[in-house]
Design an enzyme around this catalytic site. Structure first.
Site, PDB file in Angstrom:
ATOM      1  N   PHE A   1      22.185  75.590  19.332  1.00  0.00           N
ATOM      2  CA  PHE A   1      21.331  75.158  20.192  1.00  0.00           C
ATOM      3  C   PHE A   1      21.890  74.017  21.088  1.00  0.00           C
ATOM      4  O   PHE A   1      21.200  73.827  22.145  1.00  0.00           O
ATOM      5  CB  PHE A   1      20.021  75.008  19.580  1.00  0.00           C
ATOM      6  CG  PHE A   1      19.863  73.665  19.181  1.00  0.00           C
ATOM      7  CD1 PHE A   1      20.234  72.963  17.978  1.00  0.00           C
ATOM      8  CD2 PHE A   1      18.960  72.710  19.718  1.00  0.00           C
ATOM      9  CE1 PHE A   1      20.194  71.732  17.537  1.00  0.00           C
ATOM     10  CE2 PHE A   1      18.867  71.291  19.454  1.00  0.00           C
ATOM     11  CZ  PHE A   1      19.499  70.777  18.366  1.00  0.00           C
ATOM     12  N   LYS A   2      22.739  73.263  20.431  1.00  0.00           N
ATOM     13  CA  LYS A   2      23.238  72.226  21.226  1.00  0.00           C
ATOM     14  C   LYS A   2      23.917  72.506  22.562  1.00  0.00           C
ATOM     15  O   LYS A   2      23.890  71.534  23.487  1.00  0.00           O
ATOM     16  CB  LYS A   2      24.070  71.261  20.528  1.00  0.00           C
ATOM     17  CG  LYS A   2      23.471  70.676  19.373  1.00  0.00           C
ATOM     18  CD  LYS A   2      24.455  69.886  18.499  1.00  0.00           C
ATOM     19  CE  LYS A   2      23.877  69.065  17.368  1.00  0.00           C
ATOM     20  NZ  LYS A   2      23.573  69.737  16.335  1.00  0.00           N
ATOM     21  N   ASP A   3      24.305  73.801  22.695  1.00  0.00           N
ATOM     22  CA  ASP A   3      24.728  74.167  24.091  1.00  0.00           C
ATOM     23  C   ASP A   3      23.769  73.965  25.301  1.00  0.00           C
ATOM     24  O   ASP A   3      23.999  73.893  26.359  1.00  0.00           O
ATOM     25  CB  ASP A   3      25.057  75.666  23.791  1.00  0.00           C
ATOM     26  CG  ASP A   3      26.390  75.906  23.233  1.00  0.00           C
ATOM     27  OD1 ASP A   3      27.259  75.134  23.535  1.00  0.00           O
ATOM     28  OD2 ASP A   3      26.496  76.818  22.771  1.00  0.00           O
TER      29      ASP A   3
ATOM     30  N   MET B   1      23.809  70.547  26.273  1.00  0.00           N
ATOM     31  CA  MET B   1      25.269  70.171  26.906  1.00  0.00           C
ATOM     32  C   MET B   1      25.524  70.618  28.056  1.00  0.00           C
ATOM     33  O   MET B   1      26.509  70.037  28.756  1.00  0.00           O
ATOM     34  CB  MET B   1      26.493  70.474  25.753  1.00  0.00           C
ATOM     35  CG  MET B   1      26.301  69.371  24.541  1.00  0.00           C
ATOM     36  SD  MET B   1      26.710  67.874  24.968  1.00  0.00           S
ATOM     37  CE  MET B   1      26.973  67.170  23.133  1.00  0.00           C
TER      38      MET B   1
END
Ligand SMILES: *Cc1c(COP(=O)(O)O)cnc(C)c1O
Length: 439
Positions: free
Chosen positions: A96-98, A101
């Site tokens: 989910f950090k995509d 980012m």
């Protein structure tokens, strides 16, 4: 502070965290927004926070950020038995950090194009953050990235997600030491302001306001799909993801409550149960991205809960001195946040059970949230945030499911690609020298 400066600096000049001056109440716009796609909704939600980018610029940045996702809905909602699972793992690195980012990388690129200059991102990672940061920075000519990670201290797959990147602006530094060594080196380099300025170094920490802002979108997008207020179960480490849910609720998203799910690193679950914020030992678990004791975004919540920067300063000073601090105003912590700590056994059993009953494979972080949601059984709809694709954690997932189920084509191919990395000692001067010759 203008939005673009907040994104570029990350931290406030005094080292504190930045928050918007006020939280807009967007509740009256919900009906207009029901049919919007993810990127369209993101533009509507970002606009009130951004005075110094035009709507056209914002639309361009957002469209490009979410075009890198493998699913047309960006974050699809799927039904798994009684629960709904929000799949946040369709971005380039399958975590989910995509989401944040990709937005942050696009914002950096836009600002550098407008202002001129270059940015060299420096960060330390124990796993997921590094590959998501690399995916957000690659293919952007005015950005370079230096990622420090413990050599042999991440999973093989996590290391390969970083080191198989071909772009010449990506530098993977395998440090002969621990994650703490990597963080110490990065901190020390950021502390050398002359060096930082000369090589145009910048950070992509989870405390960057743009990362939080980007995460608000999926709470609204999901809540708008359902006809009743919804509970979200959020696997929590640095308190970034759940804080975005808290802000979405404050902005008017129809959210009933937030289930704060931790693994055995349960400092936050204990806090919301007792009002005492007390440091414990760090346990290594099968959900490593949540193996955190001091959550960097938690101060932001405390600011709202305590009501002033002075009260927050006192609280944090107590915590720094004693490793423990307490809220003592007799009010409940926050009734909208329901804590649950989940053991390793329960996490494994949840993966096994959900696979056996529904044929759906959970990653270990997501399983922590699902276990917490099952424990609470709220009356309305519950959405569990799926923060990583199970193929990122094949050993524990396959063991829990009892079968070889953890695959994704983007990861299965990595074993055959050449790696590109530089092994360095855990030494500030060695890393500085590398940056000076490659920035
Ligand atoms: C980072 C991460 C988390 C924790 O998110 P926070 O914002 O730090 O609370 C959970 N799951 C996965 C897979 C992650 O990478």
């Amino acid at each position: 502070m203008p939005f673009q400066d907040a994104v570029m600096t990350g931290l406030a000049p005094d080292g504190g965290l930045l928050l918007p001056e006020s939280i807009p109440d967007l509740g009256s716009r919900l009906d207009d927004w029901r049919g919007l796609g993810f990127a369209e909704l993101a533009v509507e939600l970002f606009e009130p926070f951004i005075g110094d980018l035009s709507r056209e610029e914002l639309e361009r940045i957002v469209a490009k950020a979410f075009a890198s996702f493998r699913h047309p809905d960006v974050a699809p909602l799927v039904q798994v038995g009684d629960l709904r699972v929000l799949e946040l793992f369709h971005g380039p690195t399958l975590a989910f950090k995509d989401i944040a980012m990709q937005v942050l990388g696009g914002m950096f690129e836009h600002m550098l194009n407008a202002r001129g200059g270059r940015l060299n991102i420096l960060c330390a990672t124990s796993g997921d953050t590094g590959s998501a940061a690399i995916a957000g920075a690659r293919n952007r000519p005015n950005i370079g990235i230096f990622v420090l990670y413990p050599d042999g201290g991440t999973s093989e797959l996590q290391a390969r997600q970083m080191t198989t990147t071909r772009d010449s602006n990506v530098h993977c530094l395998a440090i002969r030491g621990t994650f703490d060594d990597c963080q110490r080196v990065v901190k020390s380099i950021f502390g050398d302001l002359e060096f930082k300025g000369r090589f145009e170094l910048g950070a992509v920490n989870s405390v960057n306001w743009a990362r939080l802002m980007a995460q608000i979108v999926y709470y609204f997008h999901t809540a708008l799909k359902l006809d009743r207020p919804v509970a979200f179960s959020v696997p929590t480490g640095n308190f970034g993801d759940i804080l975005a849910g808290y802000l979405a609720r404050a902005m008017g998203a129809p959210i009933d409550r937030l289930i704060l799910a931790t693994n055995s690193n349960d400092i936050l679950a204990r806090f919301f149960a007792t009002g005492v914020y007390a440091l414990g030992p760090v346990h290594r678990t099968i959900s490593p991205s949540m193996d955190i004791q001091v959550a960097s975004n938690f101060e932001r919540f405390l600011y709202y809960r305590l009501g002033s920067s002075e009260a927050l300063e006192t609280f944090m000073a107590d915590f720094a001195a004693d490793g423990s601090a307490r809220i003592e105003d007799g009010r409940p912590m926050d009734e909208s946040i329901v804590p649950a700590a989940v053991s390793e056994e329960e996490t494994m059993a949840t993966i096994g059970d959900v696979y056996a009953r529904h044929g759906y494979v959970l990653d270990p972080h997501t399983a922590v949230g699902v276990a917490a949601a099952r424990r609470h059984q709220p009356s309305g709809p519950v959405v569990c945030l799926a923060t990583a694709h199970p193929a990122k954690f094949p050993d524990s997932v396959n063991a829990a499911a009892g079968q070889d189920v953890a695959h994704h084509p983007a990861l299965d191919g990595l074993a055959d690609l050449p790696e590109r990395k530089t092994v360095l000692p855990p030494d500030v001067d060695a890393v500085k020298k590398f940056i000076a010759t490659h920035a």
